[in-house]
Design an enzyme around this catalytic site. Structure first.
Site, PDB file in Angstrom:
ATOM      1  N   ARG A   1     -10.889   7.871   4.381  1.00  0.00           N
ATOM      2  CA  ARG A   1     -11.182   6.775   3.463  1.00  0.00           C
ATOM      3  C   ARG A   1     -11.510   7.337   2.086  1.00  0.00           C
ATOM      4  O   ARG A   1     -12.205   8.336   1.951  1.00  0.00           O
ATOM      5  CB  ARG A   1     -12.340   5.931   3.968  1.00  0.00           C
ATOM      6  CG  ARG A   1     -12.547   4.669   3.127  1.00  0.00           C
ATOM      7  CD  ARG A   1     -13.690   3.824   3.669  1.00  0.00           C
ATOM      8  NE  ARG A   1     -13.437   3.390   5.033  1.00  0.00           N
ATOM      9  CZ  ARG A   1     -12.648   2.377   5.362  1.00  0.00           C
ATOM     10  NH1 ARG A   1     -11.998   1.713   4.408  1.00  0.00           N
ATOM     11  NH2 ARG A   1     -12.483   2.033   6.614  1.00  0.00           N
TER      12      ARG A   1
ATOM     13  N   ASP B   1       0.852  -1.184   0.000  1.00  0.00           N
ATOM     14  CA  ASP B   1       0.000   0.000   0.000  1.00  0.00           C
ATOM     15  C   ASP B   1       0.892   1.240   0.000  1.00  0.00           C
ATOM     16  O   ASP B   1       1.994   1.237   0.583  1.00  0.00           O
ATOM     17  CB  ASP B   1      -0.906   0.003   1.223  1.00  0.00           C
ATOM     18  CG  ASP B   1      -1.977  -1.080   1.151  1.00  0.00           C
ATOM     19  OD1 ASP B   1      -2.223  -1.594   0.047  1.00  0.00           O
ATOM     20  OD2 ASP B   1      -2.558  -1.405   2.213  1.00  0.00           O
TER      21      ASP B   1
ATOM     22  N   MET C   1       1.959   4.524   9.182  1.00  0.00           N
ATOM     23  CA  MET C   1       0.933   4.778   8.166  1.00  0.00           C
ATOM     24  C   MET C   1       0.687   6.279   8.043  1.00  0.00           C
ATOM     25  O   MET C   1       0.597   6.991   9.050  1.00  0.00           O
ATOM     26  CB  MET C   1      -0.371   4.057   8.516  1.00  0.00           C
ATOM     27  CG  MET C   1      -1.517   4.382   7.569  1.00  0.00           C
ATOM     28  SD  MET C   1      -3.053   3.506   7.952  1.00  0.00           S
ATOM     29  CE  MET C   1      -2.690   1.935   7.191  1.00  0.00           C
TER      30      MET C   1
ATOM     31  N   GLU D   1      -9.838  -8.958   0.653  1.00  0.00           N
ATOM     32  CA  GLU D   1      -8.952  -9.614  -0.312  1.00  0.00           C
ATOM     33  C   GLU D   1      -7.696 -10.178   0.342  1.00  0.00           C
ATOM     34  O   GLU D   1      -7.198 -11.238  -0.054  1.00  0.00           O
ATOM     35  CB  GLU D   1      -8.575  -8.644  -1.444  1.00  0.00           C
ATOM     36  CG  GLU D   1      -7.484  -7.634  -1.147  1.00  0.00           C
ATOM     37  CD  GLU D   1      -7.950  -6.492  -0.247  1.00  0.00           C
ATOM     38  OE1 GLU D   1      -7.080  -5.778   0.297  1.00  0.00           O
ATOM     39  OE2 GLU D   1      -9.167  -6.310  -0.092  1.00  0.00           O
ATOM     40  N   ASP D   2      -7.165  -9.512   1.370  1.00  0.00           N
ATOM     41  CA  ASP D   2      -5.955 -10.023   2.015  1.00  0.00           C
ATOM     42  C   ASP D   2      -6.246 -11.309   2.791  1.00  0.00           C
ATOM     43  O   ASP D   2      -5.397 -12.208   2.854  1.00  0.00           O
ATOM     44  CB  ASP D   2      -5.336  -8.958   2.932  1.00  0.00           C
ATOM     45  CG  ASP D   2      -6.351  -8.300   3.832  1.00  0.00           C
ATOM     46  OD1 ASP D   2      -7.558  -8.581   3.688  1.00  0.00           O
ATOM     47  OD2 ASP D   2      -5.954  -7.497   4.697  1.00  0.00           O
TER      48      ASP D   2
ATOM     49  N   HIS E   1      -5.077   9.395   6.705  1.00  0.00           N
ATOM     50  CA  HIS E   1      -5.899   9.947   5.625  1.00  0.00           C
ATOM     51  C   HIS E   1      -7.337   9.501   5.828  1.00  0.00           C
ATOM     52  O   HIS E   1      -7.623   8.543   6.559  1.00  0.00           O
ATOM     53  CB  HIS E   1      -5.388   9.458   4.261  1.00  0.00           C
ATOM     54  CG  HIS E   1      -5.401   7.972   4.105  1.00  0.00           C
ATOM     55  ND1 HIS E   1      -6.483   7.266   3.635  1.00  0.00           N
ATOM     56  CD2 HIS E   1      -4.459   7.027   4.399  1.00  0.00           C
ATOM     57  CE1 HIS E   1      -6.205   5.969   3.625  1.00  0.00           C
ATOM     58  NE2 HIS E   1      -4.987   5.793   4.087  1.00  0.00           N
TER      59      HIS E   1
ATOM     60  N   TRP F   1     -13.433  -1.896  -0.072  1.00  0.00           N
ATOM     61  CA  TRP F   1     -12.419  -2.094   0.960  1.00  0.00           C
ATOM     62  C   TRP F   1     -12.628  -3.417   1.699  1.00  0.00           C
ATOM     63  O   TRP F   1     -13.733  -3.768   2.082  1.00  0.00           O
ATOM     64  CB  TRP F   1     -12.472  -0.948   1.964  1.00  0.00           C
ATOM     65  CG  TRP F   1     -11.445  -1.054   3.044  1.00  0.00           C
ATOM     66  CD1 TRP F   1     -10.155  -0.619   3.005  1.00  0.00           C
ATOM     67  CD2 TRP F   1     -11.638  -1.667   4.319  1.00  0.00           C
ATOM     68  NE1 TRP F   1      -9.526  -0.920   4.179  1.00  0.00           N
ATOM     69  CE2 TRP F   1     -10.407  -1.563   5.011  1.00  0.00           C
ATOM     70  CE3 TRP F   1     -12.717  -2.296   4.925  1.00  0.00           C
ATOM     71  CZ2 TRP F   1     -10.240  -2.053   6.297  1.00  0.00           C
ATOM     72  CZ3 TRP F   1     -12.550  -2.800   6.213  1.00  0.00           C
ATOM     73  CH2 TRP F   1     -11.324  -2.668   6.887  1.00  0.00           C
TER      74      TRP F   1
ATOM     75  N   ASP G   1       0.529   4.021   1.502  1.00  0.00           N
ATOM     76  CA  ASP G   1       0.544   4.810   2.734  1.00  0.00           C
ATOM     77  C   ASP G   1       1.312   4.125   3.861  1.00  0.00           C
ATOM     78  O   ASP G   1       1.232   4.560   5.014  1.00  0.00           O
ATOM     79  CB  ASP G   1      -0.879   5.120   3.192  1.00  0.00           C
ATOM     80  CG  ASP G   1      -1.725   3.861   3.385  1.00  0.00           C
ATOM     81  OD1 ASP G   1      -1.191   2.751   3.192  1.00  0.00           O
ATOM     82  OD2 ASP G   1      -2.921   3.997   3.708  1.00  0.00           O
TER      83      ASP G   1
END
Length: 371
Positions: free
Chosen positions: A312, A215, A307, A280-281, A310, A277, A217
């Protein structure tokens, strides 16, 4: 009588001075002729070398198989033979160490200082166009493609590149950075973008044998967390600050992970049907377990990540179907993955610090009506 003695003394002094002058003159002449002879010998040898090379136009002194040519080695003369014998062979580079000595360890990561792409480029002059780098002083053990799913995160990307390029160079990693940018404003699909990145990176360089999925971030806080592939699939981000530097649950595989080319193909890549969101992981973790592999992790003190805070993203709302899909991984993983991937390449641009790949990946199917 006294005048006679004075005259005799002066005469002796004059003779002594004259003898000293003659001796001095002889020494100077000997030194002069010795230097002259050395210079003459140097120029004569230089002329012989040039004349011998011109007079032997058919002597092949650089053949790789060691043969000399039609004239034979005895006719080449000492000068030509010395050219053959003094050929410099480069010493082969050693393999890069698994734990390079230039690592720093724990890093101070902050995102308050202003950052620009010009600064990132200025700080990393050794990085080649497209975000490619290979260590010049050793042979890397792997060739790593780093893939980042992306949309509207330019601010985060500057910080990520600012920190990761120096870290990767200290780790002696041969790498390329690929930003997989989702075209349009439809629902975001992280795993499908990573599947696209896998194929497009191999089209760019088929020698990639390791793939890091990150990712944009998340920045590692310790450069001893080496970005390479291991005997088992690797989960790097085991201790994020947003989770209190703890693993949220044992099956967590999010944030930053790595699989070799063989491992990735063994699980049929990542799922394509997780729109929005989450989920998937966990599906990827299930695929790894169902294929007889185990997830490896660094020590939690080394696998720490900061991180960038931020809000969403729009069109990346939580996927309400994710829990049902996770339970069906065993059924879906053979038909849903890298083998069923469909997308359209919109643009591929090599920028100074990374390669940008913009793709259209479609939109989620309509949800079935409730009830």
């Amino acid at each position: 009588m006294s005048r006679l003695l004075v005259g005799v003394t002066l005469e002796r002094i004059c003779k002594a001075v004259l003898l000293l002058c003659l001796l001095h003159f002889l020494i100077i002449m000997i030194l002069y002729f010795d230097v002259y002879a050395q210079r003459l010998d140097f120029f004569s040898r230089f002329n012989v070398r040039n004349s011998s090379s011109r007079s032997l136009p058919y002597a092949n002194v650089s053949r790789l198989n060691g043969t000399v040519g039609p004239l034979g080695p005895e006719l080449l003369g000492p000068s030509a033979r010395s050219v053959r014998n003094n050929t410099v062979t480069e010493k082969p580079l050693p393999p890069c160490p698994e734990m390079p000595p230039g690592l720093v360890g724990r890093l101070l990561i902050e995102f308050s200082s202003p950052m620009s792409m010009e600064r990132v480029q200025r700080e990393n002059p050794d990085v080649q166009e497209g975000g490619r780098y290979s260590p010049p002083d050793c042979v890397p053990r792997q060739k790593v493609a780093i893939l980042i799913p992306f949309r509207h995160r330019e601010h985060h990307l500057k910080y990520w590149l600012h920190y990761l390029h120096p870290i990767l160079r200290r780790q002696k990693v041969s790498y390329g950075i690929y930003i997989i940018n989702q075209f349009g404003e439809d629902t975001f699909n992280r795993a499908k973008l990573l599947n696209v990145g896998f194929l497009e990176a191999l089209r760019d360089d088929e020698s990639y044998d390791c793939f890091i999925f990150s990712d944009v971030d998340l920045v590692p806080m310790d450069d001893r967390n080496i970005y390479r592939c291991y005997d088992q699939p690797r989960h790097f981000a085991v201790a994020m600050d947003k989770f209190g530097f703890r693993l949220p649950y044992s099956g967590y595989f999010g944030g930053v992970s790595g699989l070799s080319k063989t491992q990735f193909l063994k699980i049929n890549g990542f799922p394509n049907e997780y729109w929005g969101w989450g989920g998937e992981d966990d599906d990827i973790f299930n695929r790894i377990s169902l294929n007889g592999m185990k997830v490896s992790r660094p020590d939690a003190r080394i696998g720490r990540y900061r991180m960038i805070k931020h809000e969403r993203d729009r069109h990346n709302e939580p996927n309400p179907q994710r829990f049902t899909k996770i339970q069906n991984t065993k059924v879906t993983m053979k038909r849903d993955g890298i083998g069923s991937l469909q997308y359209r390449l919109v643009e591929k641009v090599r920028r100074p610090m990374y390669t940008n790949i913009t793709v259209e990946i479609g939109r989620p199917p309509p949800r079935p009506p409730r009830g």
